[in-house]
Scaffold this motif. Structure first.
Motif, PDB file in Angstrom:
ATOM      1  N   GLN A  52       0.829  -1.203   0.000  1.00 58.66           N
ATOM      2  CA  GLN A  52       0.000   0.000   0.000  1.00 58.66           C
ATOM      3  C   GLN A  52       0.864   1.254   0.000  1.00 58.66           C
ATOM      4  O   GLN A  52       2.016   1.218   0.454  1.00 58.66           O
ATOM      5  CB  GLN A  52      -0.910   0.013   1.224  1.00 58.66           C
ATOM      6  N   PRO A  53       0.324   2.353  -0.489  1.00 59.64           N
ATOM      7  CA  PRO A  53       1.078   3.619  -0.430  1.00 59.64           C
ATOM      8  C   PRO A  53       1.520   3.914   1.001  1.00 59.64           C
ATOM      9  O   PRO A  53       0.755   3.721   1.946  1.00 59.64           O
ATOM     10  CB  PRO A  53       0.067   4.645  -0.932  1.00 59.64           C
ATOM     11  N   GLY A  54       2.762   4.359   1.122  1.00 57.63           N
ATOM     12  CA  GLY A  54       3.337   4.607   2.443  1.00 57.63           C
ATOM     13  C   GLY A  54       4.034   3.405   3.037  1.00 57.63           C
ATOM     14  O   GLY A  54       4.715   3.529   4.062  1.00 57.63           O
ATOM     15  N   GLY A  55       3.896   2.255   2.417  1.00 53.33           N
ATOM     16  CA  GLY A  55       4.502   1.033   2.925  1.00 53.33           C
ATOM     17  C   GLY A  55       5.958   0.879   2.522  1.00 53.33           C
ATOM     18  O   GLY A  55       6.551   1.772   1.906  1.00 53.33           O
ATOM     19  N   SER A  92       8.203   4.629   2.436  1.00 52.49           N
ATOM     20  CA  SER A  92       7.286   5.686   1.978  1.00 52.49           C
ATOM     21  C   SER A  92       6.962   5.524   0.498  1.00 52.49           C
ATOM     22  O   SER A  92       7.013   6.481  -0.278  1.00 52.49           O
ATOM     23  CB  SER A  92       7.897   7.074   2.239  1.00 52.49           C
ATOM     24  N   LYS A 115       5.268   5.152  -3.076  1.00 48.25           N
ATOM     25  CA  LYS A 115       4.218   5.881  -3.762  1.00 48.25           C
ATOM     26  C   LYS A 115       3.740   5.079  -4.971  1.00 48.25           C
ATOM     27  O   LYS A 115       4.499   4.261  -5.511  1.00 48.25           O
ATOM     28  CB  LYS A 115       4.757   7.229  -4.245  1.00 48.25           C
ATOM     29  N   PRO A 116       2.529   5.323  -5.429  1.00 49.76           N
ATOM     30  CA  PRO A 116       2.044   4.611  -6.621  1.00 49.76           C
ATOM     31  C   PRO A 116       2.988   4.771  -7.817  1.00 49.76           C
ATOM     32  O   PRO A 116       3.141   3.832  -8.608  1.00 49.76           O
ATOM     33  CB  PRO A 116       0.697   5.269  -6.879  1.00 49.76           C
ATOM     34  N   THR A 138       5.648   2.141  -8.738  1.00 50.46           N
ATOM     35  CA  THR A 138       5.267   0.874  -9.360  1.00 50.46           C
ATOM     36  C   THR A 138       6.086   0.643 -10.621  1.00 50.46           C
ATOM     37  O   THR A 138       6.118   1.490 -11.523  1.00 50.46           O
ATOM     38  CB  THR A 138       3.773   0.876  -9.701  1.00 50.46           C
ATOM     39  N   VAL A 142       2.607  -0.597  -6.055  1.00 43.15           N
ATOM     40  CA  VAL A 142       2.161   0.222  -4.930  1.00 43.15           C
ATOM     41  C   VAL A 142       0.740   0.669  -5.225  1.00 43.15           C
ATOM     42  O   VAL A 142       0.491   1.482  -6.110  1.00 43.15           O
ATOM     43  CB  VAL A 142       3.083   1.432  -4.721  1.00 43.15           C
ATOM     44  N   SER A 143      -0.188   0.116  -4.474  1.00 40.60           N
ATOM     45  CA  SER A 143      -1.589   0.386  -4.741  1.00 40.60           C
ATOM     46  C   SER A 143      -2.422   0.112  -3.499  1.00 40.60           C
ATOM     47  O   SER A 143      -2.090  -0.773  -2.705  1.00 40.60           O
ATOM     48  CB  SER A 143      -2.082  -0.483  -5.898  1.00 40.60           C
ATOM     49  N   SER A 144      -3.492   0.868  -3.355  1.00 40.89           N
ATOM     50  CA  SER A 144      -4.411   0.628  -2.242  1.00 40.89           C
ATOM     51  C   SER A 144      -5.548  -0.287  -2.684  1.00 40.89           C
ATOM     52  O   SER A 144      -6.426  -0.618  -1.893  1.00 40.89           O
ATOM     53  CB  SER A 144      -4.963   1.953  -1.725  1.00 40.89           C
TER      54      SER A 144
END
Length: 115
Positions: A13-16, A84, A86-87, A90, A113-115
């Motif tokens: 996920q974003p921020g991961g 941190s 961000k999409p 990816t 990177v995706s929610s």
């Protein structure tokens, strides 16, 4: 010739965070610096960061402060710690010799990177 194999990608996920590994084998003593590169869908492969055998590093602006490259000479492995995320991070991530990559690239490891 040196063989380089990437691993550690995945969906986050974003921020991961994720940690990628690049394991080297073969004539490793001839390898003075290793870089990480990435290729996003529909885009050209781009440079991300590199590390020299002595530990010197350089990062592209978009990842500075978020990504950290490190190496373990005893394990012939280079790591890329990505925080941190961000999409726009990816991409398929590759490791290769720096500054002149080997002609043959590995399969890379997919980072999404995706929610």
């Amino acid at each position: 010739q040196v063989q380089l194999v990437e691993s550690g990608g995945g969906l986050v996920q974003p921020g991961g965070s994720l940690r990628l590994s690049c394991a080297a084998s073969g004539s490793v003593s001839t390898l003075n610096a290793v870089g990480w590169y990435r290729q996003a869908p529909g885009k050209q492969r781009e440079f991300v960061t590199f590390i020299t055998r002595g530990g010197d590093t350089i990062y592209t602006d978009s990842v500075t402060g978020r990504f950290t490259i490190s190496g373990d000479n005893s394990k012939n492995t280079v790591y890329l710690q990505m925080d941190s995320l961000k999409p726009e991070d990816t991409a398929v991530y590759y490791c290769n010799r720096w500054p002149i990559p080997y002609t043959d690239w590995g399969q890379g490891t997919q980072v999404t990177v995706s929610s």
